[in-house]
Design a protein around this motif. Structure first.
Motif, PDB file in Angstrom:
ATOM      1  N   ASP A 259       0.877  -1.163   0.000  1.00 33.27           N
ATOM      2  CA  ASP A 259       0.000   0.000   0.000  1.00 33.27           C
ATOM      3  C   ASP A 259       0.921   1.221   0.000  1.00 33.27           C
ATOM      4  O   ASP A 259       1.594   1.493   0.997  1.00 33.27           O
ATOM      5  CB  ASP A 259      -0.894  -0.017   1.245  1.00 33.27           C
ATOM      6  CG  ASP A 259      -2.010   1.008   1.170  1.00 33.27           C
ATOM      7  OD1 ASP A 259      -2.985   0.883   1.943  1.00 33.27           O
ATOM      8  OD2 ASP A 259      -1.917   1.939   0.346  1.00 33.27           O
ATOM      9  N   ALA A 260       0.964   1.902  -1.148  1.00 35.95           N
ATOM     10  CA  ALA A 260       1.972   2.957  -1.317  1.00 35.95           C
ATOM     11  C   ALA A 260       1.330   4.284  -1.640  1.00 35.95           C
ATOM     12  O   ALA A 260       0.323   4.351  -2.343  1.00 35.95           O
ATOM     13  CB  ALA A 260       2.921   2.574  -2.449  1.00 35.95           C
ATOM     14  N   LYS A 261       1.946   5.345  -1.109  1.00 37.07           N
ATOM     15  CA  LYS A 261       1.483   6.697  -1.412  1.00 37.07           C
ATOM     16  C   LYS A 261       2.637   7.470  -2.036  1.00 37.07           C
ATOM     17  O   LYS A 261       3.749   7.517  -1.480  1.00 37.07           O
ATOM     18  CB  LYS A 261       1.030   7.392  -0.136  1.00 37.07           C
ATOM     19  CG  LYS A 261       0.412   8.758  -0.408  1.00 37.07           C
ATOM     20  CD  LYS A 261      -0.341   9.295   0.785  1.00 37.07           C
ATOM     21  CE  LYS A 261      -0.853  10.703   0.410  1.00 37.07           C
ATOM     22  NZ  LYS A 261      -2.096  11.049   0.984  1.00 37.07           N
ATOM     23  N   TYR A 262       2.366   8.059  -3.197  1.00 34.28           N
ATOM     24  CA  TYR A 262       3.384   8.778  -3.957  1.00 34.28           C
ATOM     25  C   TYR A 262       3.193  10.276  -3.777  1.00 34.28           C
ATOM     26  O   TYR A 262       2.092  10.791  -3.980  1.00 34.28           O
ATOM     27  CB  TYR A 262       3.292   8.398  -5.435  1.00 34.28           C
ATOM     28  CG  TYR A 262       4.142   9.248  -6.359  1.00 34.28           C
ATOM     29  CD1 TYR A 262       3.556   9.969  -7.390  1.00 34.28           C
ATOM     30  CD2 TYR A 262       5.521   9.316  -6.205  1.00 34.28           C
ATOM     31  CE1 TYR A 262       4.331  10.744  -8.242  1.00 34.28           C
ATOM     32  CE2 TYR A 262       6.296  10.089  -7.039  1.00 34.28           C
ATOM     33  CZ  TYR A 262       5.697  10.806  -8.057  1.00 34.28           C
ATOM     34  OH  TYR A 262       6.467  11.568  -8.898  1.00 34.28           O
ATOM     35  N   ASP A 263       4.278  10.948  -3.406  1.00 41.14           N
ATOM     36  CA  ASP A 263       4.253  12.404  -3.289  1.00 41.14           C
ATOM     37  C   ASP A 263       4.946  12.968  -4.538  1.00 41.14           C
ATOM     38  O   ASP A 263       6.176  12.862  -4.677  1.00 41.14           O
ATOM     39  CB  ASP A 263       4.990  12.821  -2.019  1.00 41.14           C
ATOM     40  CG  ASP A 263       4.905  14.311  -1.753  1.00 41.14           C
ATOM     41  OD1 ASP A 263       4.879  15.102  -2.733  1.00 41.14           O
ATOM     42  OD2 ASP A 263       4.881  14.708  -0.594  1.00 41.14           O
TER      43      ASP A 263
ATOM     44  N   ASP B  23       5.859   6.515   0.306  1.00 35.51           N
ATOM     45  CA  ASP B  23       5.741   5.941   1.645  1.00 35.51           C
ATOM     46  C   ASP B  23       4.790   4.771   1.552  1.00 35.51           C
ATOM     47  O   ASP B  23       3.685   4.911   1.015  1.00 35.51           O
ATOM     48  CB  ASP B  23       5.221   6.990   2.627  1.00 35.51           C
ATOM     49  CG  ASP B  23       6.312   7.980   2.976  1.00 35.51           C
ATOM     50  OD1 ASP B  23       6.337   9.081   2.370  1.00 35.51           O
ATOM     51  OD2 ASP B  23       7.168   7.631   3.799  1.00 35.51           O
ATOM     52  N   ALA B  24       5.212   3.637   2.094  1.00 36.47           N
ATOM     53  CA  ALA B  24       4.413   2.443   1.845  1.00 36.47           C
ATOM     54  C   ALA B  24       4.528   1.452   2.987  1.00 36.47           C
ATOM     55  O   ALA B  24       5.484   1.473   3.772  1.00 36.47           O
ATOM     56  CB  ALA B  24       4.867   1.780   0.551  1.00 36.47           C
TER      57      ALA B  24
ATOM     58  N   LYS C  77      11.592   1.498   7.522  1.00 37.65           N
ATOM     59  CA  LYS C  77      11.313   2.204   8.778  1.00 37.65           C
ATOM     60  C   LYS C  77      11.089   1.213   9.917  1.00 37.65           C
ATOM     61  O   LYS C  77      11.521   1.442  11.046  1.00 37.65           O
ATOM     62  CB  LYS C  77      10.060   3.072   8.628  1.00 37.65           C
ATOM     63  CG  LYS C  77      10.212   4.192   7.614  1.00 37.65           C
ATOM     64  CD  LYS C  77      11.150   5.242   8.117  1.00 37.65           C
ATOM     65  CE  LYS C  77      10.968   6.538   7.377  1.00 37.65           C
ATOM     66  NZ  LYS C  77      11.977   7.514   7.802  1.00 37.65           N
ATOM     67  N   SER C  78      10.387   0.141   9.580  1.00 43.60           N
ATOM     68  CA  SER C  78      10.144  -0.871  10.609  1.00 43.60           C
ATOM     69  C   SER C  78       9.851  -2.189   9.916  1.00 43.60           C
ATOM     70  O   SER C  78       9.362  -2.220   8.782  1.00 43.60           O
ATOM     71  CB  SER C  78       8.959  -0.482  11.504  1.00 43.60           C
ATOM     72  OG  SER C  78       7.762  -0.503  10.757  1.00 43.60           O
TER      73      SER C  78
ATOM     74  N   PHE D  79       8.216   1.230   4.699  1.00 49.08           N
ATOM     75  CA  PHE D  79       9.430   1.758   4.069  1.00 49.08           C
ATOM     76  C   PHE D  79       9.169   3.099   3.415  1.00 49.08           C
ATOM     77  O   PHE D  79       8.021   3.480   3.142  1.00 49.08           O
ATOM     78  CB  PHE D  79      10.016   0.759   3.051  1.00 49.08           C
ATOM     79  CG  PHE D  79       9.173   0.512   1.830  1.00 49.08           C
ATOM     80  CD1 PHE D  79       8.187  -0.474   1.848  1.00 49.08           C
ATOM     81  CD2 PHE D  79       9.376   1.238   0.665  1.00 49.08           C
ATOM     82  CE1 PHE D  79       7.428  -0.721   0.708  1.00 49.08           C
ATOM     83  CE2 PHE D  79       8.613   0.995  -0.465  1.00 49.08           C
ATOM     84  CZ  PHE D  79       7.628   0.007  -0.451  1.00 49.08           C
ATOM     85  N   HIS D  80      10.252   3.787   3.172  1.00 51.16           N
ATOM     86  CA  HIS D  80      10.200   5.123   2.581  1.00 51.16           C
ATOM     87  C   HIS D  80      11.227   5.184   1.461  1.00 51.16           C
ATOM     88  O   HIS D  80      12.397   4.845   1.651  1.00 51.16           O
ATOM     89  CB  HIS D  80      10.516   6.178   3.654  1.00 51.16           C
ATOM     90  CG  HIS D  80      10.699   7.566   3.093  1.00 51.16           C
ATOM     91  ND1 HIS D  80       9.628   8.412   2.847  1.00 51.16           N
ATOM     92  CD2 HIS D  80      11.809   8.250   2.736  1.00 51.16           C
ATOM     93  CE1 HIS D  80      10.087   9.562   2.353  1.00 51.16           C
ATOM     94  NE2 HIS D  80      11.401   9.493   2.277  1.00 51.16           N
TER      95      HIS D  80
END
Lengths: 319, 688
Positions: free
Chosen positions: B79-83, B90-91, B151-152, B201-202
């Motif tokens: 599940d990813a969000k693109y800026d 960020d996903a 990130k985790s 992750f980022h």
């Protein structure tokens, strides 16, 4: 417009009346290029004459075979042949500068310029033309560098745009502007050359100043004439290449040679036409007028009736 | 007493023997993870109760098949969000992994490919020295920086293991390289069990490098998520990202949600199964992929889309979705045509294309995103000015589509056997484009000039012929140029020559057999070579040892041709007396093996009277001689007259004509002359 057409047609007339100059320059161009191509020709013959693979170059044109030929160390390095071609191209450039005064003199004269006068004009103006070339090189070089730098910066900025075609369009527009500016500079120095030769002017800087003033004052007329000649050159080049690609069979070496040489001969004409325009303009506008001083009228002398003195009658003598 | 002992002892012995046999069977079945029949259930009970419910879906939503086509090892749910402003992603990623290795796994390496784009990474170091596809790294710019940061990470049933992550550098020990991270698990995963990782992750995407990243308002997300390595031949195979390597991953299922600004036009691997507009001016698109081993996506607000094209494949319809740059829209039919023709050719030559979609992306100009393959998603390469006779879009689209077979379905290890996807695909490229665009015109056919694909491949090889063998690991090549010339050009040329040895029909059968046997698996080079030998029925080791494993270079040369009358010593009556028609000539033809590649070759000698003689030379000695006595002189001699051999480094010395023919040289000299004259005139025009 009539004056404008006058320059174009007048310049053309000078070219036509002195066709031999174009032929001489073409022969010079061909001869020098022939020597310049000799190194490449020898390399090519050594490598290709005995190979069946070369047939793919003769019948059609297989780009892969050409690339392989250049890649092979047996073919030899290309840069000596390239340098040779470049040297002979430079030689043509210098010889053009050497013989140009004679051409200008011939264009200005109303009779067929004798060969001796032609070469006398060349020799007399050699050092003047060297100086002119140096100054023109500095001026035109500096302007070209500045303009191309500006073009580069503009195109680079345009590449950040999402319009993919914009950099190309901008580049073409800049090239057009650069062409017009450089042509204007060319006109300036062509007029200076005409003045140096035709006024027998040793002070080159005076001719440069005069050329600049006239080029600036009549830029529209002159630029228009020069652009017309350039367009004709582009048409000749386009037609020549089209004929070469479309009309000449791929296997015909002689046909390709004839078409390309005819194109190159005709390509010389527009530049000579521009020089004819420069000479015409010089003769119409730049020649110093002859000053006429008023002359006092001669005293009027009454015509003297001639007196005929005949023998007087005899007088009687005293006795 | 003895009987009671026996009654007690026998069942115990049976249980022990059976346990040993079961373990051996599981190890053999899983090493390497082979193309077993799909839809196998869990073999052993899971380690914990949380993992007991884990499974990998057997969906077939994205393929034209009722059954899964691969042994699915992984299931990625991302599940990813693109800026778009910051070029970040960020996903969260849920990776379900099925242990089919046959051994207990106590650690899992992951690829973090985007970390390659940092100044001291292995990728950048190698690219600076040996070159890369796109950037020379003369100076470092901040927009070239890329990163992929976990990130985790939580292992279901084992808790948060973020602190256990360790970067490793299994190839070169470069401590600054962070493209591989290793995660030891608290409880090892037994064979047959599932394990699930929940990763946040980022990504900071760089300006496009290596076919991934952003350019202006375009973005291509390739190699953008933490990807687990492949267990291969008894060990983890998880290489660092090198300037000359690509990728290697297991087959599985992908479920990906992409949240992007609403103005973006999106393309991705797999099939789109959902689209939702969000209240914050974004939209979320959901994609599903079956039996694929990677997932890529792209966005641009300016794509023009053509998606009404459907190809009727052998297994079912395939939707062709084409995303074009606005300035290239006039070429959309060209792109669709070559894509369709490539589908036809590959299905008829090798086997069915099973997926329901193929997305072709025309990427942003000047981006390094052109010419790349991902499962069911490829990028082309074009320009606003692209005459019909310049076949660059066709070559790129065909090549990238071909990777759906060589790499997409036959998923070889691109780190260690780059030639098996790039090279085999380049061979296919020659065959397919010969059929579609013509043998001599498949590259260029304009203004009287022609160039064929097989020449392109041969020239690529010839430029670097004596540096590296085909079988070299991709990251061990001398330079990027050598990698390119050998993996693409040499492999294609070697396989074309092999076709000449075996016959085209046999080679076609061998290639088809290889595809059908090894699709949806990870074959090795020996798998391929043995398939060729089995189908041809020939022992080809002499060829493979030189052409694939060795770096021998082939160069045969026609040394000399000479003919003279046998009665040359007789005094002629006059200086210009010609030989009569009964003169017998003794003719000699010498051929030489200049290179160190030994291969049998045909020699054809042509006589002036039209007679042709064909000889066969085994090439074992350094040179050979053919002698004839005939009433005619030799006119010409040629090695490999049928032009079956593509790996001869120099085709010009393969023939000799006794009488020179100056026409080709005159033709080229004319071009040179024209150029010299025109240059001279141009200089005189402006400077005098």
């Amino acid at each position: 417009m009539a004056e404008h057409q006058g320059l174009i047609s007048s310049g053309w007339g000078r070219v036509v009346h002195n066709k031999r100059y174009i032929v001489w320059f073409y022969i010079l161009n061909l001869a020098l290029a022939w020597f310049g191509a000799a190194a490449f020709s020898n390399q090519a013959h050594d490598y290709l004459d005995h190979s069946l693979q070369a047939e793919r170059l003769a019948n059609g044109f297989d780009v892969g075979v050409l690339i392989e030929m250049f890649m092979r160390p047996e073919f030899g390095p290309v840069h000596p042949a390239t340098a040779s071609g470049l040297h002979f191209a430079l030689a043509f450039f210098f010889l053009t500068a050497l013989f140009l005064p004679g051409v200008l003199q011939g264009y200005a004269s109303t009779y067929r310029l004798p060969r001796a006068d032609f070469f006398r004009a060349c020799g007399r103006n050699l050092w003047r033309f060297i100086r002119l070339l140096i100054i023109a090189g500095i001026v035109m070089g500096a302007v070209a560098v500045a303009l191309f730098s500006a073009q580069g910066a503009l195109v680079k900025a345009a590449e950040e745009s999402t319009n993919e075609v914009l950099p190309f369009e901008l580049r073409m527009l800049c090239l057009l502007v650069i062409f017009l500016v450089m042509t204007a500079l060319r006109i300036w120095f062509d007029l200076a050359q005409a003045d140096v030769v035709l006024s027998d002017q040793n002070a080159v800087r005076k001719s440069i100043g005069l050329g600049l003033r006239h080029a600036w004052r009549n830029l529209g007329r002159l630029l228009g004439s020069y652009v017309v000649a350039t367009i004709v050159a582009l048409i000749i080049l386009s037609l020549g290449l089209w004929s070469w690609l479309r009309l000449v069979p791929p296997a015909s070496v002689l046909g390709a040679f004839v078409v390309t040489q005819l194109t190159l001969l005709l390509l010389l004409i527009p530049r000579f036409w521009q020089r004819g325009v420069a000479v015409s303009y010089y003769l119409q506008n730049m020649v110093a007028p002859i000053s006429v001083h008023p002359v006092a009228p001669a005293p009027v002398v009454e015509p003297v009736t001639p007196v005929v003195i005949s023998n007087p009658p005899a007088q009687p003598q005293p006795s | 007493m003895k009987i009671r002992s026996f009654i007690l002892f026998f069942p115990v012995l049976s249980v022990v023997v059976l346990s040993v046999l079961v373990k051996e069977h599981a190890a053999k079945a899983a090493s390497p993870q082979a193309a077993a029949a799909p839809a196998a259930a869990s073999i052993a009970p899971p380690a914990s109760s949380a993992a007991a419910t884990l499974t990998i879906p057997d969906t077939t939503l994205a393929i034209n098949s009722a059954q899964p086509m691969s042994q699915r090892v992984v299931h990625y749910e991302i599940d990813a969000k693109y800026d778009a402003a910051k070029h970040t992603v960020d996903a969260t990623e849920t990776l379900t992994y099925r242990n089919l290795t046959g051994v207990v796994l106590d650690h899992f390496p992951f690829h973090l490919y985007q970390n390659a784009f940092q100044p001291n990474s292995t990728w950048v170091r190698e690219a600076k020295v040996a070159g890369s596809r796109d950037i020379a790294y003369d100076k470092w710019e901040s927009k070239e920086y890329g990163s992929e940061e976990i990130k985790s990470v939580e292992v279901v049933g084992q808790g948060d293991l973020t602190s256990q992550l360790r970067y490793i550098q299994p190839d070169d020990g470069n401590k600054d390289d962070k493209t591989v991270v290793d995660l030891p698990v608290r409880q090892p995963i037994p064979p047959g069990a599932y394990v699930q990782f929940k990763i946040a992750f980022h990504d900071q995407m760089p300006e496009t490098q290596a076919r991934s990243g952003w350019k202006r308002d375009f973005m291509l997300g390739g190699q953008w998520f933490p990807k687990v390595g492949v267990w291969w031949h008894g060990a983890w195979n998880c290489h660092q990202y090198h300037a000359t390597t690509e990728f290697f991953a297991d087959f599985g299922v992908y479920d990906v949600k992409l949240t992007v600004p609403q103005f973006e036009v999106v393309g991705a691997s797999g099939v789109k199964v959902g689209e939702v507009n969000n209240s914050d001016n974004t939209k979320t698109l959901t994609y599903h992929g079956d039996d694929i081993h990677d997932f890529a996506w792209t966005v641009s607000p300016r794509y023009k889309v053509k998606e009404d094209g459907v190809y009727q494949g052998l297994m079912g319809p395939v939707q062709m979705r084409i995303l074009m740059q606005p300035a290239h829209w006039s070429q959309v039919d060209r792109h669709e045509k070559i894509l369709r023709e490539s589908l036809e050719q590959f299905e008829s030559r090798y086997g069915p294309y099973p997926y329901k979609t193929i997305t072709l992306v025309d990427p942003e100009p000047d981006s390094a995103a052109g010419g790349m393959e991902y499962p069911t998603f490829i990028t082309g390469d074009s320009s606003w000015f692209m005459p019909e006779g310049l076949h660059m879009p066709e070559i790129v689209v065909e090549h990238e589509f071909g990777h759906q077979y060589w790499y997409g379905m036959v998923a070889t290890n691109e780190f260690e056997d780059a030639w098996m996807d790039e090279g085999i695909n380049s061979y296919s490229e020659v065959k397919v484009l010969d059929a579609i665009l013509g043998k001599r015109t498949s590259g260029i056919n304009m203004l009287g000039a022609t160039l064929g694909e097989r020449e392109i491949q041969r020239l690529m090889y010839a430029s670097v012929a004596d540096l590296d063998p085909i079988a070299e690991k991709a990251y061990d090549y001398y330079s990027f140029n050598s990698y390119g010339g050998i993996t693409y050009g040499k492999t294609a040329s070697v396989l074309l020559t092999l076709e000449g040895i075996m016959g085209e029909e046999t080679m076609d059968r061998a290639m088809r057999a290889y595809f059908m046997k090894y699709r949806f698996t990870h074959p090795t080079k020996e798998d391929f070579l043995k398939t060729i030998e089995e189908v041809s029925g020939k022992d080809l080791r002499w060829y493979f040892n030189q052409a694939v494993y060795g770096s021998q270079v082939m160069d045969y040369k026609l040394l000399k041709v000479e003919s003279f009358p046998v009665n040359w010593y007789e005094e002629k009556k006059g200086m210009f007396q010609k030989d009569d028609k009964d003169t017998v000539y003794r003719s000699y033809v010498w051929a030489q093996r200049k290179g160190d590649f030994v291969m049998p070759v045909d020699v054809e000698i042509k006589f002036e009277n039209g007679e042709k003689v064909r000889e066969h030379w085994d090439g074992a000695s350094r040179w050979t001689k053919f002698v004839y006595e005939k009433k005619s002189k030799v006119e010409s001699a040629e090695l490999d007259p049928d032009h079956k051999i593509q790996i001869d480094r120099n085709d010009f010395n393969n023939s000799f004509k006794v009488e020179p023919d100056g026409k080709p040289a005159f033709k080229l000299t004319n071009y040179w002359l024209f150029a010299t004259q025109w240059l001279a005139q141009a200089m005189a025009w402006w400077a005098v």
